[in-house]
Each structure stands twice: as structure tokens, then as C-alpha cells.
Design an enzyme around this catalytic site. Sequence first.
Site, PDB file in Angstrom:
ATOM      1  N   ASP A 160       3.137 -11.218  -1.586  1.00  0.00           N
ATOM      2  CA  ASP A 160       2.508 -12.154  -0.674  1.00  0.00           C
ATOM      3  C   ASP A 160       3.620 -12.928   0.040  1.00  0.00           C
ATOM      4  OD1 ASP A 160       0.538 -13.653   0.559  1.00  0.00           O
ATOM      5  OD2 ASP A 160       0.497 -15.144  -1.028  1.00  0.00           O
TER       6      ASP A 160
ATOM      7  N   ASP B  40      -1.513 -15.043  -5.246  1.00  0.00           N
ATOM      8  CA  ASP B  40      -1.923 -16.352  -5.744  1.00  0.00           C
ATOM      9  C   ASP B  40      -3.407 -16.615  -5.558  1.00  0.00           C
ATOM     10  OD1 ASP B  40      -1.957 -16.573  -3.018  1.00  0.00           O
ATOM     11  OD2 ASP B  40      -0.516 -18.213  -2.885  1.00  0.00           O
TER      12      ASP B  40
ATOM     13  N   ASP C 160      -6.295 -11.551  -4.351  1.00  0.00           N
ATOM     14  CA  ASP C 160      -5.232 -10.683  -4.872  1.00  0.00           C
ATOM     15  C   ASP C 160      -5.585 -10.077  -6.224  1.00  0.00           C
ATOM     16  OD1 ASP C 160      -3.413 -11.254  -2.724  1.00  0.00           O
ATOM     17  OD2 ASP C 160      -3.048 -13.199  -3.644  1.00  0.00           O
TER      18      ASP C 160
END
Length: 893
Positions: free
Chosen positions: A330, A632, A636
Amino acid sequence: MPPAVTDSHAEEATSVLGELATDESGLSESVAAQRLSEYGPNALAEAPSRPMILRLLAQFDNVLIYVLIGAAVLKAILGDWIDFAVILAVAVISAVVGYVQEGKAESALAGIRNLLSPTASVRRGGQWQVVDAATLVPGDIVRVAAGDRLPADVRLIETVNLRIEESALTGEAVPAAKQTAAVEAAAGIGDRTSMAYSGTIVAVGTGVGVVTATGATTEIGRIQAMVSGVEQIETPLTRRLDRFGTLLSLGILGAAAVIVVIGKVIHNFSIDELISAAIGFAVASIPEGLPAVVTITLALGVQQMARRNAITRRLPAVEALGSVNVICSDKTGTLTQNEMTVRTAVTAAGVYDVDGTGYQPTGSVTRDGKPAGLTEHLDLRALVRAMALCNDASISEIDGQWHVAGEPTEGALRTFVLKAGYDAHTPRLAQLPFDSANKFMVTLNERPGGDRTLLVKGAPDRLLDRSNTQLAADGRLEPLDRLRWEAEIDRLSAQGLRVLAAAFRPAADDQETATADDIAEGLTFLGLTGIVDPPRPEAVEAIALCHEAGIRVKMITGDHVGTARAIALEMGLVSDPDAPALTGADLEQLSQSRLREAVPDVDIYARTSPEHKLRIVSALQAEGNVTAMTGDGVNDAPALTRADVGVAMGIKGTDATKQAADIILADDNFATIERAVEEGRRIYDNIRKSILFLLPTNGGQALVILVAILAGIALPLSPVQILWVNLITGVTLSLALVFEPAEPGIMSRPPRRSDGPLIARPDLLLIALVSVLVAGSAIAVYFLTTSHGYSLAVAQTAAVTMLAFGQLAYLFSCRFLNSSSLTLAVLRGNPMVWWMSGALVVLQLVFVYAPFMHTWFGSAPLAAIDWFATAGLAVLMFLVIEVIKRWDLHTSQ
């Protein structure tokens, strides 16, 4: 039941209300009750779980556990109840550890359920009331305000300055502005500005909307379904150990059968002799210490990684990181600091650079490399003043960390103001808050002399449309050069910067309000600021180290592709400004087979959804990659569950993400992943060293038995003496290699092949040759002592001592498997080697000289010359092994 609404984000609000058979006054209580019985409660289903006893028993379904239990049974047959209890305890402990660590997907589902709001403000029968969120149904009218968590998926029908924190779903750091107009049907979740989704949080403003989906049909419900349906992948170490344990077990059973046949057919041994020989061979061959060594190595690795801010939830994940050759990361908060920062300011006079990152107000504003003071640069002062006064955010230092209260972009502007040295306070008489429809904020301020001014901050295009002049360097007004400003906006946007503009116009002395009509025209354009979530400096270095180690880093983000590409270029993730990138819309057009072809060459993915992340990880794995995935947000969780190693952010990560992950980063820092990969490689090296140490030593002991059977002679070692060698080396020497530090250049090596064997072909040759050396030296000592008239007990004791010292010599050789151990470095770096070596010598002294050991193991005292002879042979063995290693390394290159 009303018809299902599809693509409600792309339909006008009135159409959605009609399709759901409702209106703005809400459903009646009777209709709501009827729909609740039809649709079911607005809740996520709990995943089915196996009974505890079945989960515990399943942990024993492991080849290594079978080996342990087999070794324990053999110990029991021999009447060695202490060793039996110890080995059985190791098997049980291993199973219990696996039981405790099992179920990351189930935990992730529980974390997702915790995201749902417990209550909701709903309009029923024309009256607003607070109800249990589980009773919401499609067609209900709900309202939300700042701080509220959305109780269901909602099509917005009214908004007032509504911005919603959707990072858990989209990964975007900045709250998404919402409005009521329909958007394109193909818009991704991050671009569906007419929708608000269950589990997200209102940052600013208020909103009213109609519930379009509840429970399992919401976006979060879809993610939960993906998590529960994701197939979890075994780690490379688990696959290798299973394969290795199976082959080893079959080999031992086959060799034991051959011994029985040869002993009976050729030498006509009695049944008791055959059983004793077979048990002795099996005991000598089984590396019963291997599972314990692997577990201890991984456990120590967990502690080491925890000291490096990587908290491990599953032991095998520690080593799996060492096999990783692709890291999908990310962007926000992992590669970047998740603290918006003004990097540049542009006025009619020129470009100003802003130093420093984050919300800490340390840094300076410069132009052409020289400090730019507000007294000399009136153009800069006017821009800074507007950004200071037309701003609702504040920053403060708490426990040594700077935090923003308010919008992140306004926090960045507040920090910029402090860096520039502006600290004047002008009273605010009125304001028009930022609105997603207007895309600007207006304040009415009174200057010390009584003059009143309208200050505007917002989207550059909206302010340019309302401006006809600009502020020159000397403070004069000049005609607006729109082409120049549009070129600057394009330049800053191409760098991945979020661009905000400022403007002003004088107000009447008696003006008391600030409205959009007041700034419809006649503004003076002051300039632009370029804001970015800056890369973490340590992450830039970590990416370079990953590339050196042969690890590809791929950015998967909810941000726009331009921002993603600019950040990727700045971080060194890619080197080509035109590097290929795929958006969520692009991924929708690709089949999974086409995506498999594309993923090796694409390192930037933007505007992605949970399905996209899951597809990317699956495609990488299908191409044979060992993939780590960081995240996070709840979006995800499916990809983290699927990945070989799921890595969650410990500070800003959601509970669902942490529960789905194998490893949690305590500092949310990509550099920690790189350090964890290095630790994973060290751990694998140490496991490999331990295996390459244990197998030749067990192989040498087994060869002693095998040679004796083939030759038809008395066993040079009794089974109980072989047990002694296994015991003392198992509790001493085999554990010493667990503490080995990383070898030099460990991150310069390419990643291991995920489908490679635990023992490579060159390793097999080394194992065979060392086994022959160990067995040959023990047999040679046995025959030398018997030929000089020593008793059988003395000869066997000397052979046992030779086995112990030979394994000690081989231990030092195993410290450096990829290079020569003929270096002084072999004597340094791991104090545990010396502690374990000393323990081995002490235990062997007890074996040789303690009277009770003579009774238990049939040993006998040795003369000093015997000790020197065995020690000398051990040194010679070390030198020969180093020659073999040198030849082995040369031929394997």
C-alpha cells in the site's frame, strides 16, 4: 419485496427512491418489519468454525509430528522413558502452538464484523429515531453527522459539506468529498461520490441517504465473503519440510527393511538381533531434534523481528519472508508518511521551495536556494496569509509527535504557514465552509485598520474562473495570466502533488456574511500550493535494498494513477517516468490469464478495489512468486489472507487487517518489511545449517550400524549408545546454529525458488561425504582400539567419543555453508557455539568417567592418549570437510 437496485451510484436519487418503493419521509414501521423478515438483519454472518477438539487433532496431521511420534515410540520400545516423554512433549507443544495460531481468516472475519455501527438514526413514518442498526432494511432513510460510522450502504440524497473517511475501503488518506449527483456506472468505489458505505466514518459535515444494501450485500459484506472464500497458501518452509519429512521417513523405513533382509538372509541373525539392529538404525537415522530446532529457530526469529518492530502472528511466516520475491505494498502510511506536506508554493513572481516533511513546523521557505522572508516577498506573504486565515486546522505536539486537528490538507497548510514565519491573528467575521459542490472555502476577515477582506481557498480551476487579476511581486495588481497558471497546475499535478489555490477580494466595511455569490467574480489570484504525502526516506532506501536482493516492489493504492506514478518514481520503485501502470478500470477489462501475463511488468496499480488486490496477488502466485502483501484497511483483508505473507499496519491498520495478517508492523514502515525479509533469510539459512548438520551426523551413526550389518560383525555401537550421541548433540550442538548471525551479503543474494527442495543436489553430496567421514572415523577408532587389545567397552566408548568430536568439528564447518570456514571469523560472532561445545565436552566426560554411566550405557574410562587421538582425528575431519565444501561450492556455481 422491491426490486434490487444495481449501480445505485449511477442513478439519480429520485430513481433510487422509486425503485426501493420509499420516499424521503422513510418507511412505515410495518413495511420496515416486513422487509426485515424478507432481507434478514443488517449484520454479517459469523463464519462456521470447527469444534476445538477437531482443530487440535488436525495439528497432528503433519509429517514432522509423525517423525516425532515415531521417534517417541522407538524410545518407548527401548525403555528410554525420559527421552520418550521429552519427544512426546515436543510433539504436543508443536501441535498446541499450531492450534493457537490457526484461524487467521476466522479472526479477520470477526474483525470485519466489529466495523459495523451498533445504532442508526433512521426516519420511520416521518419521525427520526435511533434504532438498532441490525434492524435497518433497504429503503430506510438514515442520517449521519461528523464522527458517525455508516450503518449500511447508502445512496446520498442530501449532503452538507459531507466528507467521509473511506481509507478502510479505498486506501486514500484524504476523506472523500460527497455529493448527491449520479456518477459514471464504471466508477470505482473511491470515485462513487454519491454513495456512503457501511463501516466508513464521517469526517466532516452531515448527510441523509436511502439504504441500498444491508448485511452481506454491502461492500464490507462482499469483502467478508471474499476473506472466507480465500484459499490460504502454505509457506515455502512448510511445503519443503513436509516433502522432506515424507522422503526421509520412506528412506528410513526402506533402509531398515533392507537391513532386516540382509541380516536374516546373508548372516542368519536371530530375531532379537534383527530387531535390535533395525531399532538402532532407525534411532540413528531419525533427526528427532529437527522439529524442535526448526521451532526454536522460528521462535527466536519472532523475538528478533519484534525488536525490529515486526510482530509475528504465525511462526512459519518468519521464514516465509526470506523466500519473498515480490512485495505488494500500500502507498499511504507505508511507503509514505501519511502526513500531508506543502512541498512548493507558486506565485506570479516565481516558485518557492518548502523544506521539511510532516506536521512538524521545522523547515524553511526558499527561492532559488535563498531564504524567502515575508517582508521582502509581498507576493508570498499574501499567499501565506490567505492559507493561514482561511483555515480551520491546528497542529500541536503531543508526546514528542506532531498531530493535526482537522483536515490533513489544512494541517499541511498550517505547518507551511508556521515555516514561513507568519503569526498574525486577524479576526474572522464570517465563513462559508468548504463544500464538495463549490470546492472552495471563504472567510471574511477584518484587518487591523478596519478593512475587511474575503479570502478564498480551494480548487484552482474554480478560483481561476472567478479571478481577473493576480498579485505581482511588488504587491501591485496585474491582469490574470490564466495560461501560465494552468501550465503550473499541470506541472505540479504531474509530480503527484495535490494543488490548492488562494485568492482574495476586498469587502465592504459593513459586510457581515460570506457567500458564494460574494466571490462569483472579481477575485485576485494569489497563487498555488503543491501538497504531497511525502515518501518515507527510510522506505526509499529499503526499496533500493529490495531491488538489490532481487525483490520486486509493487505499489497497489487507491490513489489516482498520476499521484501513484509520481510517488513511485520519486521512491525509486520505477525509473521510467512512463512506467506502465494499471488502474482498477484497466483490471476490470483483463481476464485472469491476461493479468498473469501483465503482472511481471507492472509495478504500479491505482484506484484499486479489494477484488483487484486479490486478483493481483493470485496472479503473482500463479506465476510462481512468493508474495508479501501489506495493507491497513478492511479492503486489504482478502489479499492479506491470500498472500504467502500478509503484513498489516499496527498503528493505522484496522482490526480486520491485523487479524488477517501474518505479521504486524508496529511502526507502519516499509523499511521494517525489508529488515524482516533479511531476518527471514537469516532464519532460513540457520534452519538449513541445522538440517545440514543433523543429517550427516545422523547419517554417520546410521552408516555405522549399516556397515556392521553388511559385514556381519558385532555392532560397534549399541542402540543405547547411539541414543546418547543423539541426546547430547541434540541438546547442545544442534541448538548452537540457531543463534548464527546473518552472513555477509545476505541481501545481495537473489530470493530462493519457491518450488526448490529443502536439500539441494550439492547439499546431498555434502551430506553423503560427511556421513561417510563421520561413520568411517568412528569405525576406524573402534577397530584400532580393539586391535590394540582394548576391551569392547573401551572400544565402543572411544567410538562414541569420536562421533561426538567429529560432529563438533562439523559444527564449525556448518557456520559458513556458502564460504570457507578456514577463517578466524569462525571463532567469533556466535558465543553460543562455545557454550554448547563446552557443554558437549562436559557431558562426554560424564559418559566416560561416571560409574553410573558405565552401568547405563556400557561405557568405560579412556586414557589421555585416546582423547588426543580422537581430537586430532576431529581436526583432520574439519580440514577434509572444508576441502569437500570448496569443491562442492565450485562445482555448484
